[in-house]
Design an enzyme around this catalytic site. Sequence first.
Site: not given
Ligand code: ATP
Ligand code: MG
Length: 567
Positions: A37, A264, A274
């Site tokens: 995102e 994760r 984020k």
């Molecule tokens: P955040 O919690 O940091 O905001 P998010 O999951 O909202 O992260 P996205 O932009 O939706 O961020 O993530 C893109 C991809 O990265 C998704 O498939 C998500 O599952 C993966 N991802 C995000 N954080 C992690 C992590 N700590 N370890 C592994 N994969 C991750």
């Molecule tokens: Mg997300």
Amino acid sequence: MTTSDSTPKTDFIRNIIAEDVKANKNQGRVVTRFPPEPNGYLHIGHAKSICLNFGIAAENKGGICHLRFDDTNPSKEEVEYVESIKADVKWLGFDWGDHLYYSSDYFEQLYQYAVQLIKDGKAYVCSLSPDEIRAYRGTLTEPGKDSPYRTRSVEENLDLFERMRAGEFDDGSHVLRAKIDMASPNLILRDPTLYRIRRVAHHRTGNKWCIYPMYDFAHCLSDSIEGITHSVCTLEFANNRALYDWVLDELKVDCHPQQIEFARLNLNYTVLSKRKLVKLVEQKDVTGWDDPRMPTISGLRRRGYTPESIRNFCDRIGVAKRDSIVDIALLEHGIREDLNERAPRVMAVLRPLRVVIDNYPEDQTEELDFPYHPTDPAMGSRKVPFSRVLYIEQEDFMEEPPKKFFRLAPGREVRLRYAYYIKCVDVVKDEATGEVVELHCTYDPETRGGSAPDGRKVKATLHWVSAPHSIGAEVRLYNNLFVKENPSDEKEGNDFRTCLNPNSLETLTTCRVEPSLADAAPESRYQFERLGYFCVDSVDSSHESLVFNRTVTLRDTWAKIKKAQKK
Ligand code: ATP
Ligand code: MG
């Protein structure tokens, strides 16, 4: 290098995919995606997902990995984030080829899918307020209650949904919901919201839309539209899988990808969210998303990490189904290992102490030959000037040395790296403060190169620079951003920012580096002998005023941890 780049990787996801390929599921195709995102910069957790998705695609014949911006939630700064994400994925060493997509490109298609659900009696426009929707949802132990709008006719729903799109209603006045089961034990299935009204401009579609699809509706359909075969995501989406499958089943789409969840990445002494990272940026706890203390890809890059070390780290931590916290020492161990192989050795003095060699001719300068790497002659060598006035590290001298201090002290002889033995004969102090400001030493001309023909030994080797030839530099020493192992543990109601490390950055402005560094290019990496690995800062360093970032010290806490575990 101890890289696992060439050894085949196995984990439960790769096993599932290998089975599918063997069984010729999806005609043997493998298509994955990385779906960020664009609401922030990527962090090391995302690197784990990138390495997994792009890695799987690369390991399978004809495999493809899409980069898809999951931009269904309009917000302002998205363009900057889109560009940073592309740059970071490329820098990590991955290539999406022609497969760059935006969920927002599917808005019309998604809308038509929603209309289809309404026509099939599987979705309805609900006019409860957000608070009422929450109250009707029930809890883990209590079933929810049907919305009074659940029984609206297909015609009324179609009419209202069209008018939602046309902008006739205020934000929050209506939503489109899936008609599933308000008593489902899985709360996600209690008539989830599929569309909401938000009169916000979108970075790509402008004001064309005032209704936006929710993640659970847009994500599965975007996967399906793109022909994804395996939709890999993190564990927190395990409960959403039922909805992922429900939407695709109800719409009878041709392509129904398989969602697979993995744990994760969590790292101690930092935060990987984020939402939290953006707070640090906004509150100016750090200088920006690429502050070298940030766990972002751009922060790690500016800190001096190599893409190889990050990829190797992701390989080492592996892919599992259970959450755990990885020690940040493992990440540091990896970059230390990588830079040990490839970083040229140079000399820099961080806290200079002036040394005058009394018996060295005043107008003489020697050019001593220094190899760039102790075991890799291919890296070549450079000339380092030696002269009568030098700088050594303040902490390498003690006037009254305690027992195990073997470095320089009055009357004591030590080796200057690759140069000569010197002996301290006098100490000059500031009269007011009593602080040592200069040492007088003698050198032994017979010890050129660093060894004595008579075989006498010294117990310490110091790094040094020639005072008149050295160049001034700023050096930034970084430590953990947080003092607590798990800053996100907000049990006591603590804001994670309360455990920020006040000493995460120490800036030294009076450092002296050897003259060979005059032309050091931004991002080039070095070992400062005896001190650690450093890189030229890509933002603030210039030819006129050099700035170095400490990537990592030489002390390997991870190796220590491993040793202790073995015992
Ligand atoms: P955040 O919690 O940091 O905001 P998010 O999951 O909202 O992260 P996205 O932009 O939706 O961020 O993530 C893109 C991809 O990265 C998704 O498939 C998500 O599952 C993966 N991802 C995000 N954080 C992690 C992590 N700590 N370890 C592994 N994969 C991750
Ligand atoms: Mg997300």
